[in-house]
Design a protein around this motif. Structure first.
Motif, PDB file in Angstrom:
ATOM      1  N   LEU A 108      29.954 -11.314  38.317  1.00 61.59           N
ATOM      2  CA  LEU A 108      29.993 -12.653  38.892  1.00 61.59           C
ATOM      3  C   LEU A 108      28.611 -13.155  39.289  1.00 61.59           C
ATOM      4  O   LEU A 108      28.388 -14.355  39.408  1.00 61.59           O
ATOM      5  CB  LEU A 108      30.924 -12.673  40.115  1.00 61.59           C
ATOM      6  CG  LEU A 108      32.411 -12.428  39.825  1.00 61.59           C
ATOM      7  CD1 LEU A 108      33.193 -12.308  41.122  1.00 61.59           C
ATOM      8  CD2 LEU A 108      32.980 -13.541  38.951  1.00 61.59           C
ATOM      9  N   ARG A 109      27.667 -12.220  39.497  1.00 64.84           N
ATOM     10  CA  ARG A 109      26.347 -12.612  39.982  1.00 64.84           C
ATOM     11  C   ARG A 109      25.242 -12.417  38.939  1.00 64.84           C
ATOM     12  O   ARG A 109      24.074 -12.453  39.262  1.00 64.84           O
ATOM     13  CB  ARG A 109      26.024 -11.815  41.254  1.00 64.84           C
ATOM     14  CG  ARG A 109      26.789 -12.356  42.460  1.00 64.84           C
ATOM     15  CD  ARG A 109      26.931 -11.324  43.567  1.00 64.84           C
ATOM     16  NE  ARG A 109      27.636 -11.925  44.715  1.00 64.84           N
ATOM     17  CZ  ARG A 109      28.951 -12.119  44.747  1.00 64.84           C
ATOM     18  NH1 ARG A 109      29.700 -11.789  43.702  1.00 64.84           N
ATOM     19  NH2 ARG A 109      29.524 -12.664  45.819  1.00 64.84           N
ATOM     20  N   SER A 110      25.657 -12.181  37.716  1.00 67.51           N
ATOM     21  CA  SER A 110      24.672 -12.002  36.639  1.00 67.51           C
ATOM     22  C   SER A 110      24.647 -13.234  35.738  1.00 67.51           C
ATOM     23  O   SER A 110      25.526 -14.105  35.813  1.00 67.51           O
ATOM     24  CB  SER A 110      25.010 -10.760  35.809  1.00 67.51           C
ATOM     25  OG  SER A 110      24.945  -9.598  36.607  1.00 67.51           O
ATOM     26  N   SER A 111      23.662 -13.268  34.864  1.00 69.83           N
ATOM     27  CA  SER A 111      23.503 -14.389  33.943  1.00 69.83           C
ATOM     28  C   SER A 111      24.711 -14.510  33.016  1.00 69.83           C
ATOM     29  O   SER A 111      25.299 -13.501  32.600  1.00 69.83           O
ATOM     30  CB  SER A 111      22.228 -14.187  33.105  1.00 69.83           C
ATOM     31  OG  SER A 111      22.174 -15.104  32.042  1.00 69.83           O
ATOM     32  N   LYS A 112      25.066 -15.730  32.714  1.00 67.74           N
ATOM     33  CA  LYS A 112      26.176 -15.961  31.796  1.00 67.74           C
ATOM     34  C   LYS A 112      25.828 -15.570  30.359  1.00 67.74           C
ATOM     35  O   LYS A 112      26.704 -15.527  29.491  1.00 67.74           O
ATOM     36  CB  LYS A 112      26.575 -17.440  31.827  1.00 67.74           C
ATOM     37  CG  LYS A 112      27.033 -17.928  33.195  1.00 67.74           C
ATOM     38  CD  LYS A 112      28.212 -17.115  33.709  1.00 67.74           C
ATOM     39  CE  LYS A 112      28.649 -17.603  35.092  1.00 67.74           C
ATOM     40  NZ  LYS A 112      29.757 -16.768  35.636  1.00 67.74           N
ATOM     41  N   LEU A 113      24.554 -15.279  30.140  1.00 64.05           N
ATOM     42  CA  LEU A 113      24.132 -14.847  28.811  1.00 64.05           C
ATOM     43  C   LEU A 113      24.485 -13.371  28.554  1.00 64.05           C
ATOM     44  O   LEU A 113      24.369 -12.897  27.431  1.00 64.05           O
ATOM     45  CB  LEU A 113      22.623 -15.051  28.653  1.00 64.05           C
ATOM     46  CG  LEU A 113      22.120 -16.497  28.734  1.00 64.05           C
ATOM     47  CD1 LEU A 113      20.591 -16.528  28.680  1.00 64.05           C
ATOM     48  CD2 LEU A 113      22.718 -17.334  27.606  1.00 64.05           C
ATOM     49  N   VAL A 114      24.881 -12.673  29.622  1.00 63.47           N
ATOM     50  CA  VAL A 114      25.287 -11.273  29.475  1.00 63.47           C
ATOM     51  C   VAL A 114      26.810 -11.219  29.367  1.00 63.47           C
ATOM     52  O   VAL A 114      27.529 -11.711  30.243  1.00 63.47           O
ATOM     53  CB  VAL A 114      24.818 -10.422  30.674  1.00 63.47           C
ATOM     54  CG1 VAL A 114      25.299  -8.975  30.501  1.00 63.47           C
ATOM     55  CG2 VAL A 114      23.308 -10.470  30.814  1.00 63.47           C
ATOM     56  N   GLU A 115      27.296 -10.638  28.282  1.00 61.89           N
ATOM     57  CA  GLU A 115      28.733 -10.503  28.060  1.00 61.89           C
ATOM     58  C   GLU A 115      29.196  -9.148  28.597  1.00 61.89           C
ATOM     59  O   GLU A 115      28.781  -8.092  28.103  1.00 61.89           O
ATOM     60  CB  GLU A 115      29.032 -10.620  26.563  1.00 61.89           C
ATOM     61  CG  GLU A 115      30.503 -10.569  26.230  1.00 61.89           C
ATOM     62  CD  GLU A 115      30.760 -10.639  24.734  1.00 61.89           C
ATOM     63  OE1 GLU A 115      31.907 -10.395  24.310  1.00 61.89           O
ATOM     64  OE2 GLU A 115      29.792 -10.921  23.981  1.00 61.89           O
ATOM     65  N   PHE A 116      30.056  -9.153  29.583  1.00 54.87           N
ATOM     66  CA  PHE A 116      30.527  -7.931  30.224  1.00 54.87           C
ATOM     67  C   PHE A 116      31.852  -7.492  29.619  1.00 54.87           C
ATOM     68  O   PHE A 116      32.730  -8.321  29.341  1.00 54.87           O
ATOM     69  CB  PHE A 116      30.708  -8.144  31.728  1.00 54.87           C
ATOM     70  CG  PHE A 116      29.411  -8.178  32.506  1.00 54.87           C
ATOM     71  CD1 PHE A 116      28.984  -7.063  33.209  1.00 54.87           C
ATOM     72  CD2 PHE A 116      28.620  -9.315  32.520  1.00 54.87           C
ATOM     73  CE1 PHE A 116      27.795  -7.083  33.930  1.00 54.87           C
ATOM     74  CE2 PHE A 116      27.431  -9.348  33.230  1.00 54.87           C
ATOM     75  CZ  PHE A 116      27.021  -8.222  33.941  1.00 54.87           C
ATOM     76  N   ASP A 117      32.003  -6.172  29.445  1.00 56.20           N
ATOM     77  CA  ASP A 117      33.240  -5.623  28.878  1.00 56.20           C
ATOM     78  C   ASP A 117      33.569  -4.321  29.606  1.00 56.20           C
ATOM     79  O   ASP A 117      32.705  -3.446  29.736  1.00 56.20           O
ATOM     80  CB  ASP A 117      33.074  -5.382  27.382  1.00 56.20           C
ATOM     81  CG  ASP A 117      34.392  -4.978  26.728  1.00 56.20           C
ATOM     82  OD1 ASP A 117      35.455  -5.255  27.306  1.00 56.20           O
ATOM     83  OD2 ASP A 117      34.337  -4.369  25.643  1.00 56.20           O
ATOM     84  N   PHE A 118      34.801  -4.208  30.100  1.00 55.30           N
ATOM     85  CA  PHE A 118      35.216  -3.011  30.845  1.00 55.30           C
ATOM     86  C   PHE A 118      36.410  -2.385  30.161  1.00 55.30           C
ATOM     87  O   PHE A 118      37.424  -3.052  29.911  1.00 55.30           O
ATOM     88  CB  PHE A 118      35.577  -3.398  32.288  1.00 55.30           C
ATOM     89  CG  PHE A 118      35.844  -2.215  33.181  1.00 55.30           C
ATOM     90  CD1 PHE A 118      34.818  -1.559  33.829  1.00 55.30           C
ATOM     91  CD2 PHE A 118      37.144  -1.762  33.367  1.00 55.30           C
ATOM     92  CE1 PHE A 118      35.072  -0.474  34.649  1.00 55.30           C
ATOM     93  CE2 PHE A 118      37.412  -0.669  34.177  1.00 55.30           C
ATOM     94  CZ  PHE A 118      36.367  -0.030  34.828  1.00 55.30           C
ATOM     95  N   LYS A 119      36.292  -1.083  29.843  1.00 52.85           N
ATOM     96  CA  LYS A 119      37.371  -0.363  29.174  1.00 52.85           C
ATOM     97  C   LYS A 119      37.723   0.877  29.991  1.00 52.85           C
ATOM     98  O   LYS A 119      36.834   1.655  30.373  1.00 52.85           O
ATOM     99  CB  LYS A 119      36.940   0.061  27.766  1.00 52.85           C
ATOM    100  CG  LYS A 119      36.556  -1.094  26.855  1.00 52.85           C
ATOM    101  CD  LYS A 119      36.063  -0.579  25.503  1.00 52.85           C
ATOM    102  CE  LYS A 119      35.651  -1.742  24.596  1.00 52.85           C
ATOM    103  NZ  LYS A 119      35.134  -1.245  23.289  1.00 52.85           N
TER     104      LYS A 119
END
Length: 379
Positions: free
Chosen positions: A250-261
Motif C-alpha cells: 500500500l505504501r510502495s510505488s504503483k509501478l511495482v506489481e506485488f504478488d503473494f502466493k
C-alpha cells in the motif's frame, strides 16, 4: 602509534620465524654431513673387515666393533657377487627382494651410495638412508610453522571475537537509544491522533495515521530488542508474512506489481513477530531497490515437510555468484546511500534468533534474484 607497533610486531615475528627455520636448516645439513662421514668410516671398516678376516683376527674384531656401533642409520650392502647384507631394517623384511630393491632406490634418492673399498679394491656398494633422528628433524620446520599458524589463528580469533563483541555493544546501545528517542515524538503523535478524532476529521485519514503510528510502535519495539534474546511464540507464518507484505504494498510505488502466493492453510513456527516482520520488510525493500522501483515482486510461502520456505523474488539487477555470501556481511552495500546493515540484520535475526537459514537461492545478473528464508515448523 598503534600502526607502527603492529608493523614492528609483524616484522619481528617474521624475523624470528625466519631465524628459527634457517638455523634448523643449517643444523639439518650439518647433521646430514656428520651422518655421511660416519657412513664413510663404516664403509671403510667393512672393506677392511672383508680383507682382514683371514689375516688379522684382532684387527677384524676392532673393525667389527666399529661396524656394530651403527644402531640408527638403515643400510644395505650389495657385494660384487650380488650378495646383500642389511642393518637397522625390519627383520621380517630383510629376505624380501622387492622390499630391498625399493629401499635401495629410496636410499639412493636420499644419499649418494658409497663404494666399499680396501687398498684400491672394490668389494661392493653401500646404500644408506636417513636415520629416524634426521627424518624427525626434517619435519620439524613444518611442525613449527603449523604451531605458529595455530597460535596466530587463536590470537586472531580472540581479537576478532572481542572486536565483534564491542561492535555489537555499540550497535545495541545505538538501537536502544534510537528506540528511546522515537518514543517521545511517538507519544505526541498518539495525542494528536486522538485530537483529530475529536475534531471529526475524515475517519479514513485518521485510520491511515493510526496504521503508521502502529508501524512506528513496531519499529520502536524492534530496536529495543536488539542486544537481548527475543521471546519466540507460535505464530502463523503465512499471516505474519502477508501482513508485512500488504503494508508495504500500500505504501510502495504503483509501478511495482506485488504478488503473494501461499497455501490456504496456516503454517505455524516459533517466531518473534516484530523481528520476523523486520526481515520480510528488509528483503522486500531490497528487492524494490534492485528493480529501481519498477517491476514484479513475488513472495512465495512453501511448506516442505517439516520446514517452511519463504521466497522473495524480484526481476532486478541480480547478484554475482561470488557475492552470494558477502552481501550478508555488515557494511557491504551496492547502494550509493546505505550502511549495509539490512541483510546482516536479516541473517542474525533468522539464523541466531530463530535457528533458521537465509540465503541467496538463485540470482542472474540482469534478470533477478530469489532470496530464501527456511524455518522449522511447529506442530
Amino acid at each position: 602509534m598503534k600502526k607502527t607497533t603492529r608493523w614492528i610486531l609483524i616484522i619481528s615475528s617474521i624475523a624470528i620465524v625466519t631465524s628459527v627455520l634457517w638455523n634448523t636448516y643449517v643444523f639439518f645439513q650439518r647433521f646430514k654431513e656428520e651422518e655421511r662421514a660416519k657412513m664413510t668410516i663404516w664403509a671403510e671398516a667393512l672393506g677392511e673387515f672383508i680383507q682382514t678376516t683371514d689375516l688379522d683376527r684382532d684387527m677384524g674384531n676392532v673393525t667389527l666393533a666399529v661396524m656394530k656401533n651403527n644402531t640408527s642409520t638403515p643400510i644395505i650392502y650389495v657385494g660384487n657377487e650380488g650378495e646383500v647384507t642389511s642393518n637397522n631394517l625390519p627383520e621380517n623384511r630383510v629376505d624380501d627382494s622387492v622390499y630391498i630393491q625399493r629401499k635401495i632406490q629410496q636410499f639412493t634418492t636420499e644419499n649418494p651410495p658409497i663404494d666399499v673399498t680396501f687398498r684400491n679394491t672394490k668389494y661392493g656398494t653401500l646404500y644408506y638412508g636417513n636415520s629416524d633422528v634426521l627424518n624427525n628433524l626434517k619435519y620439524y620446520p613444518m611442525a613449527l610453522l603449523l604451531v605458529i599458524f595455530l597460535f596466530a589463528a587463536v590470537v586472531y580469533f580472540f581479537y576478532r571475537t572481542f572486536k565483534v563483541a564491542d561492535q555489537n555493544k555499540l550497535w545495541a546501545g545505538m538501537a536502544k537509544e534510537t528506540a528511546h528517542q522515537i518514543g517521545t515524538p511517538l507519544s505526541s503523535l498518539l495525542g494528536w491522533s486522538e485530537l483529530l478524532k475529536a475534531e471529526n476529521v475524515n475517519p479514513e485519514i485518521t485510520a491511515e495515521i493510526e496504521k503508521d503510528i502502529d508501524r512506528l510502535l513496531v519499529i520502536t519495539e524492534r530496536f529495543s530488542k536488539i542486544g537481548s534474546v527475543p521471546a519466540l511464540e507460535k505464530s502463523d507464518v503465512v499471516a505474519e508474512t502477508y501482513k508485512t507484505f500488504q503494508y508495504l504494498e500500500l505504501r510502495s510505488s504503483k509501478l511495482v506489481e506485488f504478488d503473494f502466493k501461499s497455501p490456504e492453510i496456516p503454517i505455524y513456527c516459533d517466531i518473534n513477530r516484530q523481528l520476523y516482520s523486520w526481515t520480510i520488510e528488509n528483503l522486500i525493500k531490497n528487492a524494490i531497490d534492485a528493480m529501481k522501483g519498477k517491476g514484479r515482486l513475488t513472495i512465495e510461502v512453501v511448506l516442505d515437510k517439516k520446514f517452511v520456505k519463504i521466497n522473495v523474488i524480484d526481476i532486478g539487477k541480480g547478484i554475482q555468484k561470488n557475492d552470494f555470501h558477502q552481501i550478508f556481511e555488515p557494511g557491504y552495500t551496492t547502494k550509493k546511500r546505505g550502511w549495509g546493515l539490512g541483510l546482516s540484520l536479516v541473517k542474525r535475526i533468522i539464523e541466531d534468533y530463530h535457528n533458521g537459514r537465509v540465503r541467496v537461492f538463485a540470482s542472474t545478473v540482469g534478470k533477478g534474484t530469489k532470496m530464501q528464508i527456511v524455518l522449522k515448523t511447529t506442530p
